[in-house]
Structures are given as structure tokens and as C-alpha cells.
Design an enzyme around this catalytic site. Structure first.
Site, mmCIF file in Angstrom:
data_model
loop_
_atom_site.group_PDB
_atom_site.id
_atom_site.type_symbol
_atom_site.label_atom_id
_atom_site.label_comp_id
_atom_site.label_asym_id
_atom_site.label_seq_id
_atom_site.Cartn_x
_atom_site.Cartn_y
_atom_site.Cartn_z
ATOM 1 N N ASP A 158 10.435 20.900 22.590
ATOM 2 C CA ASP A 158 9.207 20.034 22.783
ATOM 3 C C ASP A 158 8.774 20.009 24.083
ATOM 4 O OD1 ASP A 158 9.850 19.744 20.045
ATOM 5 O OD2 ASP A 158 10.207 17.479 20.423
ATOM 6 N N MET A 204 8.337 49.571 36.170
ATOM 7 C CA MET A 204 7.165 49.933 37.006
ATOM 8 C C MET A 204 7.197 48.786 38.059
ATOM 9 S SD MET A 204 3.996 50.340 34.682
ATOM 10 C CE MET A 204 3.168 51.951 34.312
#
Ligand code: ATP
Ligand code: MG
Length: 745
Positions: free
Chosen positions: A163, A570
Site C-alpha cells: 500500500d 550496457m
């Protein structure tokens, strides 16, 4: 405290860990980090099963947890040690039993990962501890020696709750994964809704906190949202339907209304999805469907964020509890942006629990202030984004140009769409420049209406196109001509390193070109996460999730064999993706450009791998290597060395993940970041256009706040040769890989 200081410092100490309340993705990552930090520090960790009930039952309810017990759980949702709502723990007798079981095992350190209820229980237990052990002594349930040995309970809490309802931190454990589930559902729903011109009402979790609803509405490009913190004004049904109708008439193909399960009216009555659905059907005269996402939101594998953040939190909580004296009450640890924060347990829980009362009393402003800047930003931005914008409503003749430059990064479209919608909403005309600065030089400029970019929020890639080309001084003349003929008053540059370099060049040269003397604001978008003036760039979270997903698959592919893997990510000269991928994917080693690779280091690694295969029964080893970690020790070389020196213990494989890292649809976090940063960029650009300020700025985020700086100042905090930040916030996590991901010899 650094791992080196921690190593072996807690010998003889015993620490228990439990998960309580509703489960949340990332709880296992936190559990794993606690257990392994404890072992690294020389302590003995114990798993307490089924929440507080295991502590009361003792026996199999509290068992030693070993290094291997925490293996293979990083990618699993739920909690492997179970959770239970124990009524007995609320009673004195229940707590007496629990304290007696702990003392009898010599455990006086405890970490609880759970919701507000579980943390309330922890607070009470800690406060009661000395009374509990006095009573146990009186009743002869423990000895005087035991009583003397365990006078205090040292503890800490971690908030696991999808929540996001802990007041004082940005994200609780599980929220980001829940947003991933919601994103998947809404992206799927919006494609079917658009095909049928249909309206969908989607209910998401959130009893007292509307974060999921709000974040879902923004990241899903939805039309209307109902959250508990902002009960709608009387007559909201009419406003909602008018807004949906206007959107449709202006050309939107689908409508999605998000409702948080705790949404209420101003007089405190629940708003049901059925009421929203039937209201829409009656008023709009078109079919409306309800989707209640329910427990899907708690399910599935944890996101990259929920893995690295929970790992970091688990590490910090364990380090704290293992070195605590018990003189101060145990804190709750959480994240504020990229920083670990320690909140007083009592206050954090009291604040969190006060929210429902404040909402009931109508004190919405107080509640919003407690929710923090991101939440209020999101409300403000959604209110503006959700209003349909007709092109004829454009008031001003001022024109903003949007351009991408640098490598592609997921979320560029989200930022461009936000720029168009917010720009038009604020009275500007917005034009898109195609194919980066090359396109600008050749005048590839198109008018953009809000309808043109509808649907871009969810899309990967960059519809406008992006180029890594940095204009030459000669091209600046053509660029200035284009800006002049397209009457562009301000430029929004959404892109990566080359975009910043191009803008820096314009800054240097523009005294010679009057048309280039317009305000420019840069929005950072780069999967490498290496740009000036920000701690996070748009796209990095998406790429990281892709890497973690690849790691999960690689692990699965290797599960039936003895294998070493070297995975290449990368990042160019910035190690963010490799390091965070390693943390979140549970790699035993990461090779980064920042820390370098040496033969000595490789030798140590290989010796450790052999030891681990021979004596710990290891069957899998994973190293994550950034593509530029070292020019000579390439991914292939590392794999050959591992293979050669393994002498048949295992086989070795490599995986270069490659360009797929740029190819996903943007993650929820990247969509939210893109939207917030673009909002700020358009605001500043607007201010500059009206005041005549021609400065070049860049927007960024730090500690989850959005801020703006002069590009020249921001550039100074980066290393221009290696194109990366000088002091990255994430680099210290390398030490966590060394302590948590590799078992001590
Ligand atoms: P979520 O909010 O996700 O449901 P939670 O941790 O708030 O998680 P709860 O059911 O409220 O879930 O609490 C979990 C357990 O914590 C309870 O079953 C109980 O064992 C313990 N607990 C809660 N409140 C107290 C309290 N006041 N004193 C002692 N123990 C408590
Ligand atoms: Mg609760």
C-alpha cells in the site's frame, strides 16, 4: 557501517527474523539480506516461521537459518518463512511465551518485516521486554543467568506493504512490484478498451493510501482516479462523466477510471466500483466494465527495485541490530530517494495509523502533507493531465519545441507525451522535432496536438526519433535557421549524454547566433543512469528490470548443470546497470569501470569459485560485467579464464544482453519519473519564456524531490572523460554484493 567493519564483529550473537501481516514482494530479498549479513558478521540467524506465532510456538517455529537456506529466494514473491496474523501475540501470555522461547535460545535481537500491525507488535514487545523477562524469572521459566544475559531486546523493523502507507518514507517493500502488476494489467486493458471504445473501471489495492491508485493512473495514462486521501466533492459523478465524455469527443478511444479500494466520499461512505460503473453506463450510454485486480498485485516476481532496495534495507537493519546496545528503541528503516532513513518506530507507526482518523475528520491537507512531495506532485500533475485538451483551447502564440538526442531510452515517449499535454494545458503550442539535432538542422518539425501523442505513455522507443549526433559548429547555423523559421521560443531536450553535450555546445556558441538564444531545459533520459544534475535518469529502471529478468532466465537455464556465467550489461563507462543488476540478481561478483578489474582480483575470484564448488556444493556462479569494465579483461576473456582454471568442475557461458536493454516498454517508476521531471521542465521553460530568461537548465531528482540546476553547474559534478557521475550514490552497494552474495570461506 561498512561490511569490512562488520565482518566477524558479531560472533556469538543470535538474531531472529520474521515476516508478518500481508505478504509483499521483496520480503524474501530483505530476509535473505538479514540472514546473510548476520552470517557475514559472525552471528547466528534464526528464522521465525508464520509471523509472531512461530515465536510463541517455539520448536520448529524458530530454527537456525543458514546461508544456503537463503539461496534461490531473491526472485520469489511472498515470504518463504510464512506469515500469520497471530491473535495470541497481542496477549500478555503470548508475549511471555515468545520471550521465553527467545531467551531459551539465546536470541535477543530481532528484525520484523511487516505492515503497521506487525511493527506495532514489535514496538510493544520491545517496550514490554524487561517486564516480560522479570515475570519469566519470577515464574522460574528462565534462569537468573538467562535473565541477566538478555536484559534488552535489540530490534528494527522494515515496512513490507504494497500500500505504501508508511509515513516518512517513499516506498515500502512490495509497492514497486505491485505497480508492475498493475502496469501490465492496465496496458493490456487499454489495448482492448481502445479497440472497442469502451470504458473500464479498475480497482487497485490501497485501504488508506492512494499511492498505488495515483501512480497507476499516471503511469497508465488513465482518465480519472479516486483515492482515499482526496474524497471527491459532492456531485463528483457528474464531473467525472463530463470529463470522460469530453475526452471521448476530443478523440480519445478508451477511458479508464482507477479506484483505490479505500476510496470514500466526503461523508465517509465507500465508493464501490459497481457504483462508478453503473454511473458511467447510464450517463455515457456505453458499456463499462469492471476489473478488480485484487491479489494479482501481491503476486509474481519482485521487481528490480524491490530486490535491490530490500537487500540494502535488510543489510542496514541487520548491521544496526547486530551492533545496537539496546539503550535506544529500535527504529524502522526505509528509503527516501536514494538514501536509507531511520525513523523512530513509535512515531512512524503512530503517524501511519493516524491517517484513517484524519481522513474521517476531513483533514485532507494534513494527510497530504504527511504523504510527502512525490504524492502531492502526482496529484497536481494528474489533475492537469486528466483534463481533455482541445487544440483550439490554445491561447498563447508561444511555441515550445521537443527534441530527443542521445541513445534511446525507454520513457522518452512518456516524457514527450507529458510535455505535449502539459504544454498545451498551459497555453503553449508544442512542436515535435524529428530525428534529433540532425532533424532540427534540416527542419523536420511537426505540430503536435494532445491527440497525436495519446497512448505514448505506455510505449517504449521514441516516436520522434533520436540521434546520437552532436551538431558540428557548422550545423549550428542551420539549427538556428530552423528555430527561427519554426518560431520556437523554448526548447525541451529529452535525452542522454550526447544531448547534454550538444546543449553545452550551443551554450558556448550561441552568442554568435541570435536565434539560438532561447531558454533550453534538459530532461535526463539514459539507461546508463550517468547524467549530470540527477541521481536517476529516465529509462535506467526499465533497463535494470530487463537485466534482472535475463538473470532469472539464465539461472533457470543453468539449474540442471554445473555452470559459471558471465553476463555483460550496457552502461558504457558507468557501472550503475551492472552493479544494481548484480545486487538485484544475486550475482556473486560484479565488474565495474569505477572499481576496475585486475588479474589479482580475477585470480581471487576464481580461487573462491573453485573453493565454493568444491566445499559448499555450489553449482552456479554468476558474474555481471559492465561492457567497459576493462578493455582487456573482456567478457570472453573472463569466461575463458574461469573455464580454464575450473579444470572441469563446471562449464562456462557468456551472455551479452545487448540492445534489448533499451527495448522494453517503460517501467512504472520510469513513467512516473518522466512525468514528474517533464512537469518541472515545462514549468521552468514557461517561466523563462515569460521573463525573457535565456538560461540553459536541467531538471533532475535527488532524494525523490525534483529540482532544477544550471547545466554548467550540473556538468561540474560529472566526470566528462568517462561520462559518469563523480560520486555515484550507488557505488557503496558494491560492498553489499561482496558480503551478501558470496558466502564467506
Ligand atoms: P498488513 O497491513 O499488510 O495487513 P500488518 O502487519 O499490519 O500487515 P496485522 O494483521 O495488522 O498486519 O498485524 C500482524 C500481526 O502483528 C498481528 O496478527 C499480531 O500478531 C501482531 N500485532 C498487531 N498489533 C499488535 C499489537 N498491538 N500488539 C502486539 N502484536 C500486534
Ligand atoms: Mg496493517
Amino acid at each position: 557501517m561498512t561490511p569490512q567493519d562488520l565482518r566477524g564483529s558479531a560472533a556469538g550473537k543470535k538474531i531472529g527474523v520474521l515476516t508478518g501481516g500481508g505478504d509483499a514482494q521483496g520480503m524474501n530479498a530483505a530476509l535473505r539480506a538479514v540472514v546473510r549479513t548476520a552470517i557475514y558478521a559472525g552471528a547466528q540467524p534464526y528464522a521465525i516461521r508464520e509471523g509472531y506465532q512461530g515465536m510463541i510456538d517455539g520448536g520448529d517455529g524458530i530454527t537456525p537459518f543458514h546461508w544456503d537456506d537463503a539461496s534461490g529466494i531473491l526472485n520469489r514473491g511472498g515470504t518463504v518463512i510464512g506469515t500469520f496474523r497471530s491473535k495470541e501475540f497481542i496477549t500478555r501470555e503470548g508475549q511471555l511465551k515468545a520471550a521465553s522461547n527467545l531467551v531459551n535460545l539465546g536470541i535477543d535481537r530481532l528484525i520484523v518485516i511487516g505492515g503497521d500491525g506487525s511493527l506495532t507488535g514489535l514496538n510493544e514487545f520491545q517496550e514490554n521486554w524487561s517486564g516480560l523477562i522479570d515475570e519469566l524469572l519470577e515464574q522460574s521459566r528462565i534462569t537468573a543467568k538467562q535473565h541477566k544475559a538478555h536484559p534488552k531486546l535489540m530490534c528494527a523493523g522494515l515496512m513490507g506493504s504494497i500500500d505504501n502507507d508508511l509515513v516518512g518514507t517513499d516506498m515500502t517493500i512490495g509497492v514497486d512490484s505491485a505497480l508492475h502488476r498493475i502496469r501490465e494489467a492496465i496496458d493490456a486493458i487499454s489495448s482492448t478498451a481502445a479497440s472497442h471504445q469502451r470504458c473500464f473501471v479498475v480497482e487497485v489495492m490501497g485501504r488508506n493510501c492512494g499511492y498505488l491508485g495515483l501512480a497507476a493512473a499516471i503511469s497508465g495514462g488513465c482518465d480519472y482516479v479516486l483515492v482515499p486521501e482526496l474524497p471527491p466533492e459532492d456531485g463528483w459523478e457528474k464531473t467525472m462523466c463530463e470529463q470522460l465524455r469530453a475526452s471521448r469527443e476530443a478523440g480519445r478511444k478508451d477511458s479508464i477510471v482507477i479506484i483505490a479500494e479505500g476510496a470514500i466520499t466526503r461523508d465517509g461512505k465507500d465508493i464501490s466500483t459497481e457504483h462508478v460503473r453503473s454511473t458511467i453506463e447510464e450517463s455515457l450510454g456505453e458499456e463499462a466494465r469492471v476489473t478488480i485486480l485484487g491479489h494479482v498485485q501481491r503476486g509474481g516476481t519482485p521487481s528490480a527495485y524491490d530486490r535491490w532496495a530490500s537487500t540494502w534495507l535488510g543489510y542496514e537493519a541487520a548491521a544496526h541490530v547486530l551492533t545496537a546496545s539496546g539503550d535506544d528503541p529500535g527504529p524502522v528503516f526505509g528509503l527516501h530517494g536514494e538514501e536509507i532513513v531511520r525513523l523512530p518506530l513509535v512515531k512512524a507507526i503512530a503517524d501511519t495509523r493516524s491517517v484513517s482518523g484524519l481522513i474521517a475528520k476531513g483533514e485532507y491537507d494534513t494527510v497530504l502533507a504527511m504523504r510527502g512531495t512525490e504524492f502531492t506532485d502526482l496529484i497536481r500533475i494528474f489533475t492537469e493531465l486528466s483534463k481533455p485538451k482541445r487544440t483550439e483551447a490554445q491561447a498563447s502564440d508561444k511555441r515550445i519545441g521537443i527534441i530527443h538526442a542521445g541513445a534511446l531510452s525507454p520513457g522518452m515517449n512518456t516524457a514527450a507525451r507529458a510535455a505535449v499535454w502539459l504544454g498545451i494545458s498551459r497555453g503553449y503550442q508544442v512542436v515535435g522535432i524529428e530525428d534529433g539535432f540532425l532533424g532540427l538542422a534540416s527542419g523536420e518539425i511537426v505540430d503536435l496536438t494532445w491527440k497525436d501523442v495519446d497512448g505514448w505513455t505506455q510505449e517504449g522507443g521514441a516516436v520522434l526519433g533520436t540521434r546520437r549526433h552532436i551538431p558540428t559548429v557548422e550545423e549550428l547555423y542551420a539549427i538556428s535557421r530552423s528555430i527561427e523559421s519554426a518560431k520556437i521560443d523554448g526548447l525541451l531536450v529529452i535525452g542522454g549524454w550526447n544531448a547534454y553535450e550538444a546543449v553545452a555546445l550551443i551554450n558556448e556558441e550561441r552568442s554568435r547566433y541570435p536565434a539560438l538564444q532561447i531558454p533550453i531545459v534538459c530532461v535526463p533520459a539514459a539507461i546508463d543512469n550517468n547524467l549530470p544534475g540527477t541521481t536517476m535518469c529516465i529509462g535506467a529502471d526499465t533497463a535494470l528490470n530487463h537485466i534482472v529478468d535475463s538473470i532469472d532466465k539464465v539461472k533457470m537455464s543453468a539449474s540442471a548443470s554445473q555452470r559459471c556465467f558471465v553476463i555483460e550489461t550496457m552502461g558504457r563507462d558507468c557501472g550503475y546497470l551492472a552493479l544494481m543488476g548484480g545486487v538485484a540478481g544475486g550475482a556473486e561478483q560484479v565488474y565495474l569501470p569505477e572499481t576496475g578489474v585486475t588479474l589479482e582480483g580475477i585470480r581471487t575470484d576464481i580461487e573462491w569459485v573453485k573453493m565454493s564448488f568444491d566445499t559448499h556444493g555450489r553449482s552456479f556462479f554468476l558474474a555481471v560485467r559492465n561492457e567497459n569494465a576493462n578493455h582487456n579483461y573482456t567478457t570472453r576473456v573472463l569466461a575463458h579464464l574461469l573455464d580454464e582454471e575450473g579444470h572441469g568442475r563446471y562449464d562456462t557461458r557468456t551472455l551479452v544482453i545487448g540492445h534489448t536493454q533499451q527495448g522494453d516498454a517503460p517501467s512504472p517508476a520510469d513513467r512516473l519519473l518522466a512525468t514528474r521531471l517533464t512537469d518541472s521542465a515545462i514549468t521552468h521553460l514557461g517561466k523563462q519564456i515569460s521573463s525573457g530568461d535565456k538560461g540553459i537548465l536541467c531538471v533532475g531528482t535527488e532524494d525523490n524531490e525534483v529540482y532544477v540546476s544550471k547545466i554548467t553547474d550540473a556538468m561540474e559534478t560529472t566526470d566528462p572523460i568517462n561520462q559518469r557521475p563523480q560520486e555515484p550514490w550507488w557505488l557503496p552497494l558494491k560492498q553489499i554484493v561482496d558480503s551478501i552474495n558470496r558466502e564467506p570461506e
